[in-house]
Design an enzyme around this catalytic site. Structure first.
Site, PDB file in Angstrom:
ATOM      1  N   ASP A  13      44.238  38.352  47.055  1.00  0.00           N
ATOM      2  CA  ASP A  13      44.345  38.720  45.972  1.00  0.00           C
ATOM      3  C   ASP A  13      43.311  40.208  46.451  1.00  0.00           C
ATOM      4  OD1 ASP A  13      42.048  38.575  43.662  1.00  0.00           O
ATOM      5  OD2 ASP A  13      40.316  38.951  44.812  1.00  0.00           O
TER       6      ASP A  13
ATOM      7  N   ASP B 204      40.987  42.518  45.026  1.00  0.00           N
ATOM      8  CA  ASP B 204      40.013  43.231  44.394  1.00  0.00           C
ATOM      9  C   ASP B 204      38.796  42.438  44.719  1.00  0.00           C
ATOM     10  OD1 ASP B 204      41.570  46.226  43.487  1.00  0.00           O
ATOM     11  OD2 ASP B 204      40.873  45.144  41.556  1.00  0.00           O
TER      12      ASP B 204
HETATM   13 MG    MG Z   1      38.939  39.542  43.643  1.00  0.00          MG
END
Ligand code: MG
Ligand code: ZN
Length: 194
Positions: free
Chosen positions: A10, A12
């Site tokens: 992932d 952010d």
């Molecule tokens: Mg995230």
């Protein structure tokens, strides 16, 4: 043959601080440990594939070209640090856009399936690292081993997952810790001659 293992990452809250909807690379603060983590995973032969929901496009905060430019800078930064990313896959859709078909927002498996097809990945031998419940659910949906990081929204996700009776394979303090755990899983345990 789909034999290459990947670590899906992932963006952010996992590789960089979750700062909302960064439209410009100058607003992106990559965790220093992320470079080391990706470097170690790449050295071990894993493909490093970022899977990210960038609904700022669908919300009209920035356009697809701007996101593309940001991601080129993001990739350049990792490459410059000896930790080249294999690819970045994004879902640009806003969650509430009615009538717009989206099969790519996590936890739907769309981005993982696309990456597996493009890069020849063995999803069942792969890992997914993220800070949200959807990341863990995405990992499970593609048949990968899900790892939660406690950076970003990780602490809230940990409680949320527990309430839903879902348990990541591992909960790591951050991205480097997650990478170390993944590498330990891949390490041969036998003591026979090589
Ligand atoms: Mg995230
Ligand atoms: Zn989508």
């Amino acid at each position: 043959m789909q034999t290459r293992r990947a670590v899906f990452l992932d963006r952010d809250g996992t590789l960089n601080e979750d700062t909302g909807y960064p439209a410009d690379f100058r607003q992106v603060h990559i965790y220093p440990a992320a470079f080391e983590a990706v470097r170690l995973l790449k050295q071990a032969g894993f493909a490093a594939v970022v899977v990210t929901h960038q609904s700022g496009v669908g919300r009209g905060y920035f356009d697809a070209a701007e996101l593309e430019a940001l991601h080129r800078r993001f990739e350049e930064e990792f490459a410059r640090r000896g930790a080249p990313l294999d690819a970045i896959y994004s879902c640009p859709h806003a969650p509430d856009v009615s009538g717009e078909a989206c099969s790519c927002a996590k936890p739907q498996p769309g981005l993982g399936i696309r990456a597996a097809r493009d890069l020849g990945l063995d999803l069942g031998a792969s890992f997914m690292v993220g800070d949200k419940t959807v990341d863990i659910r995405f990992g499970l949906a593609i048949g990968a081993v899900p790892v939660l990081v406690l950076t970003g929204y990780g602490r809230a996700a940990s409680a949320e997952l527990a309430a839903q009776g879902l348990r990541p394979a591992h909960t790591a303090a951050g991205i480097l810790d997650a990478a170390s755990w993944i590498l330990a899983q891949g390490r041969p345990t036998g003591h026979g001659p090589v």
